[in-house]
Design an enzyme around this catalytic site. Structure first.
Site, short mmCIF file in Angstrom:
data_model
loop_
_atom_site.label_atom_id
_atom_site.label_comp_id
_atom_site.label_asym_id
_atom_site.label_seq_id
_atom_site.Cartn_x
_atom_site.Cartn_y
_atom_site.Cartn_z
N LYS A 90 2.23 -1.04 4.13
CA LYS A 90 2.21 -2.51 4.08
C LYS A 90 1.66 -3.05 5.39
CE LYS A 90 6.13 -2.53 0.91
NZ LYS A 90 7.57 -2.84 0.72
N GLU A 107 11.06 9.43 -5.01
CA GLU A 107 12.09 8.41 -4.95
C GLU A 107 13.14 8.65 -6.03
OE1 GLU A 107 9.80 4.39 -3.28
OE2 GLU A 107 10.41 4.53 -5.38
N ARG A 155 -10.72 -13.92 22.38
CA ARG A 155 -9.82 -14.12 21.25
C ARG A 155 -9.60 -12.83 20.46
NH1 ARG A 155 -5.53 -15.63 20.56
NH2 ARG A 155 -6.17 -17.33 21.95
N LYS A 170 6.92 7.59 -7.25
CA LYS A 170 7.72 6.38 -7.17
C LYS A 170 8.28 5.99 -8.54
CE LYS A 170 6.15 2.98 -4.68
NZ LYS A 170 7.22 2.85 -3.67
N ASP A 210 16.09 5.20 -2.89
CA ASP A 210 15.46 3.89 -3.05
C ASP A 210 16.46 2.81 -3.43
OD1 ASP A 210 13.31 2.06 -3.27
OD2 ASP A 210 13.24 2.37 -5.44
#
Length: 207
Positions: free
Chosen positions: A59, A124, A24, A91, A146
């Site tokens: 992510k 950004e 598995r 950012k 962005d």
């Protein structure tokens, strides 16, 4: 390798107990990585007529970042930052907390100079005003457009005129990736290739 539905991809020999104890775990890894590689490959083919390359993001599944980013490479994508340590990414929340994009840029440059650091700097921008400020600073390595529309992106690419590496991010998917890639950007970053890829169904059967 490319495989077809129903194809045998490998054979395992050994005691049944040993095989079943790891079956598995191995299948989970192969299915997850194969799904990411397949999605990345399919998207890369859509924009293969452009210079644009697909970037992954941070992510990723907790504790499984390295295999997932490896799967992106296998699928023809390019790895972005592995963590917060690879580069400085300024950012929107950094810009807002500094009061303006100019303040964020000045603070970053002061930090680099004071500590004698050479670290890639990505920033950004959300609109023309922010872009106008960023292009004054030629030491910045990459401009990230962005959440801009394809039309806004195309206008920004024209304004930048080859002086910076350009990346687009935000709400880009298989339906609009070609439109973005054809604007002349260098990269498109897509969190969905790791956080939303479907697994490829695999199973172990007795020969």
């Amino acid at each position: 390798d490319q495989v077809k539905k129903g194809e045998k991809v490998l054979e395992i020999n050994g005691p049944a107990y040993s095989i079943l104890s790891v079956e598995r775990l191995i299948l989970n890894i192969m299915q997850r990585m194969s799904g990411i590689s397949t999605l990345t490959s399919n998207l890369s083919k859509l924009i293969s007529h452009t210079k644009c390359k697909i970037l992954d993001t941070r992510k990723t599944t907790p504790g499984f970042r390295y295999p997932e980013k490896w799967a992106v490479l296998i699928g023809g994508g390019v790895n972005h930052r592995m963590g917060l340590f690879d580069a400085i990414l300024i950012k929107d929340n950094h810009i807002d907390s500094c009061g303006s994009i100019k303040n964020a840029i000045v603070s970053t440059k002061d930090y680099l100079d004071q500590n004698n650091l050479k670290v890639p700097i990505y920033i950004e921008v959300r609109n023309r005003e922010e872009l106008d400020e960023v292009i004054k600073h030629n030491w910045i390595d990459r401009i990230i457009l962005d959440n801009m529309s394809p039309l806004e992106t195309k206008k920004s690419v024209s304004l930048i005129n080859g002086r910076f590496v350009i990346e687009s991010s935000g709400n880009i998917n298989e339906k609009n990736i070609v439109e973005y890639a054809e604007t002349g950007i260098d990269f498109v970053s897509m969190g969905l290739i790791t956080h939303s890829a479907s697994i490829i169904d695999m199973s172990v059967t007795k020969a």
